[in-house]
Design an enzyme around this catalytic site. Structure first.
Site, PDB file in Angstrom:
ATOM      1  N   HIS A  41      -2.529   7.364   1.840  1.00 53.76           N
ATOM      2  CA  HIS A  41      -3.088   6.074   1.439  1.00 53.76           C
ATOM      3  C   HIS A  41      -4.493   5.970   2.012  1.00 53.76           C
ATOM      4  O   HIS A  41      -4.732   6.262   3.189  1.00 53.76           O
ATOM      5  CB  HIS A  41      -2.204   4.941   1.962  1.00 53.76           C
ATOM      6  CG  HIS A  41      -2.820   3.585   1.851  1.00 53.76           C
ATOM      7  ND1 HIS A  41      -3.439   3.145   0.703  1.00 53.76           N
ATOM      8  CD2 HIS A  41      -2.932   2.574   2.759  1.00 53.76           C
ATOM      9  CE1 HIS A  41      -3.892   1.919   0.899  1.00 53.76           C
ATOM     10  NE2 HIS A  41      -3.608   1.557   2.142  1.00 53.76           N
TER      11      HIS A  41
ATOM     12  N   ASN B   2     -10.069   0.560   0.073  1.00 55.76           N
ATOM     13  CA  ASN B   2      -8.614   0.463   0.056  1.00 55.76           C
ATOM     14  C   ASN B   2      -8.175  -0.201  -1.248  1.00 55.76           C
ATOM     15  O   ASN B   2      -8.420  -1.384  -1.460  1.00 55.76           O
ATOM     16  CB  ASN B   2      -8.148  -0.362   1.257  1.00 55.76           C
ATOM     17  CG  ASN B   2      -6.641  -0.488   1.354  1.00 55.76           C
ATOM     18  OD1 ASN B   2      -5.920  -0.225   0.401  1.00 55.76           O
ATOM     19  ND2 ASN B   2      -6.159  -0.911   2.512  1.00 55.76           N
TER      20      ASN B   2
ATOM     21  N   CYS C 268       0.806  -1.227   0.000  1.00 59.68           N
ATOM     22  CA  CYS C 268       0.000   0.000   0.000  1.00 59.68           C
ATOM     23  C   CYS C 268       0.836   1.273   0.000  1.00 59.68           C
ATOM     24  O   CYS C 268       0.303   2.360  -0.246  1.00 59.68           O
ATOM     25  CB  CYS C 268      -0.960  -0.006   1.185  1.00 59.68           C
ATOM     26  SG  CYS C 268      -2.120  -1.389   1.169  1.00 59.68           S
TER      27      CYS C 268
END
Length: 383
Positions: free
Chosen positions: A310, A340, A120
Site C-alpha cells: 500500500h 495515498n 487501504c
C-alpha cells in the site's frame, strides 16, 4: 489450480496538485512533505467520478483501451466476466454499489457486482474474496459434473477486481496533517481461473480493533428525528468515528443549511487521522503480514521477486524493508506522483510493476495492505 492475472491497468485524474500548491493553502513546504512522506504530487478528480476512473482502469486491464498490461494479445470478451468486485471508501453513491456502476459503464452482461470496504487494505481483501469465490466455484463445477447435477452456485471463472477512490472529496484542505497525503485514482486486474496454474500461494488477513478512532471517516449526515416522534441519538456522537476535528474541537459542516430536514451535518465528515498512532500500527502490520504469508507458503523473502505495498508513506515501506532484512529496491514504490489512494493504491502500483517489466511469468509476487479498521493483509501469488 489457481487464479492467473491476465490483465492490469490504472487510471488517474487529469489535475495534478503539487506540494508547492499545497504550501499556498496550509503551513507546509515541498521539503517538509517529501521528507516525511516521499510524496511530491497527487492527482485530484475535479471532472472525473469514481466510476470514470474505475471504468478506465478496467478497460485498460481488459485490453479494450490502450495503456494497460495484458498477458496476451487481444481484448478480453466482456461476456466472459462473471464477477466484478470494487474496493472503495469513496464511491459515487451508496446504492447502487460502485462495482455495479462500473459494470454498467463497461457493459458486462453476465457479471454480478458488489463492493468491499476494508479501507487501504481493500485491494488485498478484495483479491482474497475473489480468488476464494473462483476457487469454490471451480470445486462446485467439478463436483457437479462428477455427480451429474447442476452447479449449486453461480459458475465463475473470470473476474474483474477494481480499486477506485476519490479520497480528496473527504479531505479537509485546511488540515496540514492529512491534506498532503491523499490523492485520487483507480487500479484494476482481470483474474482468470486456470486449472494448471498455482495462483495464490498463501494469504493473511487481520483486523485490529480501533477503539480510539485513530483513523476514521464519519457519515456526512445523520438522522436526528424520527417521523413518528422523538429524537434519535446520532451514531457519530457515540461511535469510534465520533466527529471531532484533529484538535479535538467540534465543527459543523460548512453549509448545514444544505442538510435535509430531520438530519444534521456530521461534526467532521473528513478523514480524521492520528498520524503517529497510524504510523506505528502500519509499520508493524506490514512486516507481520509479509512474514505470515511467507510462513504459510513455506518460502523465504529472497524467493519473492517483487513486493507491492500500500502506497501510504515511503517511511513506512522503508521501515518494513528494514524489518524484513531487504532493500527498498525489492518494493514497487509509486507514491511520489500519486500519494495515498487508499483501496486503489496496491492495484495501481501493481499496474506500474507489470508495465515496467518488473514481473515476469513464474515470479513470486507479494501484495501487502494496511489501513483503517484497523485492517491489514498480504497475498502471495505466482505470476
Amino acid at each position: 489450480m489457481g487464479c492467473k492475472i491476465i490483465g492490469c491497468g490504472k487510471a488517474l485524474p487529469e489535475r495534478v496538485v503539487t506540494n508547492d500548491e499545497l504550501a499556498g493553502l496550509v503551513d507546509t513546504s515541498d521539503e517538509w512533505i517529501v521528507t516525511r512522506t516521499g510524496i511530491r504530487e497527487r492527482r485530484v478528480a475535479v471532472g472525473e467520478t469514481a466510476t470514470d476512473l474505475g471504468a478506465t482502469a478496467a478497460r485498460r486491464a481488459l485490453g479494450t483501451e490502450a495503456g494497460g498490461w495484458r498477458e496476451a494479445e487481444g481484448a478480453v470478451d466482456p461476456t466472459s466476466i462473471d464477477l466484478v468486485v470494487c474496493m472503495t471508501i469513496s464511491g459515487d453513491t451508496v446504492v447502487p454499489s460502485q462495482a455495479a456502476m462500473i459494470k454498467a459503464a463497461l457493459g458486462l452482461p453476465n457479471a454480478v457486482a458488489f463492493d468491499v470496504n476494508a479501507a487501504c487494505a481493500g485491494c488485498v481483501y478484495g483479491m482474497e474474496v475473489v480468488t476464494q469465490m473462483l476457487e469454490m466455484s471451480a470445486i462446485d463445477q467439478r463436483a457437479a459434473a462428477a455427480e451429474g447435477r447442476p452447479p449449486r452456485s453461480n459458475p465463475m471463472r473470470r473476474a474483474l477486481v477494481v480499486g477506485a477512490e476519490r479520497l480528496t472529496r473527504l479531505v479537509d484542505w485546511t488540515d496540514r496533517a492529512t491534506c498532503v497525503l491523499f490523492g485520487d485514482g483507480a487500479g484494476a486486474v482481470v483474474l482468470d481461473w486456470r486449472e494448471d496454474e498455482p495462483g495464490v500461494l498463501s494469504s493473511f488477513l487481520k483486523n485490529t480493533d480501533d477503539p480510539e478512532g485513530v483513523l476514521t471517516v464519519a457519515n456526512a449526515f445523520d438522522m436526528t428525528t424520527f417521523p413518528f416522534g422523538g429524537a434519535i441519538e446520532a451514531a457519530g456522537e457515540h461511535s469510534v468515528a465520533a466527529a471531532t476535528l484533529n484538535d479535538g474541537t467540534a465543527a459543523a459542516l460548512d453549509a448545514p443549511e444544505a442538510c435535509p430536514e430531520g438530519y444534521e451535518g456530521a461534526l467532521n465528515p473528513y478523514i480524521n487521522m492520528q498520524g503517529q498512532a497510524v504510523f506505528k500500527f502500519a509499520s508493524n502490520a506490514m512486516a507481520e503480514a509479509a512474514l505470515a504469508v511467507l510462513d504459510r507458503a513455506g518460502m523465504g523473502i529472497d524467493e519473492v521477486k517483487c513486493i507491492v505495498p500500500h502506497q501510504a508513506n515511503e517511511r513506512i515501506i522503508k521501515y518494513a524493508a528494514k524489518k524484513l532484512g531487504i532493500g527498498l529496491d525489492r518494493f514497487q514504490v509509486s507514491l511520489a506522483s500519486v500519494g495515498n489512494t487508499s483501496a486503489s493504491s496496491v492495484l495501481m502500483a501493481l499496474a506500474d510493476a507489470y508495465q515496467g517489466g518488473r514481473i515476469e511469468p513464474g515470479d513470486a509476487v507479494m501484495l501487502v495492505g494496511f489501513g483503517g479498521g484497523l485492517t491489514a493483509g498480504a497475498l502471495l501469488y505466482r505470476a
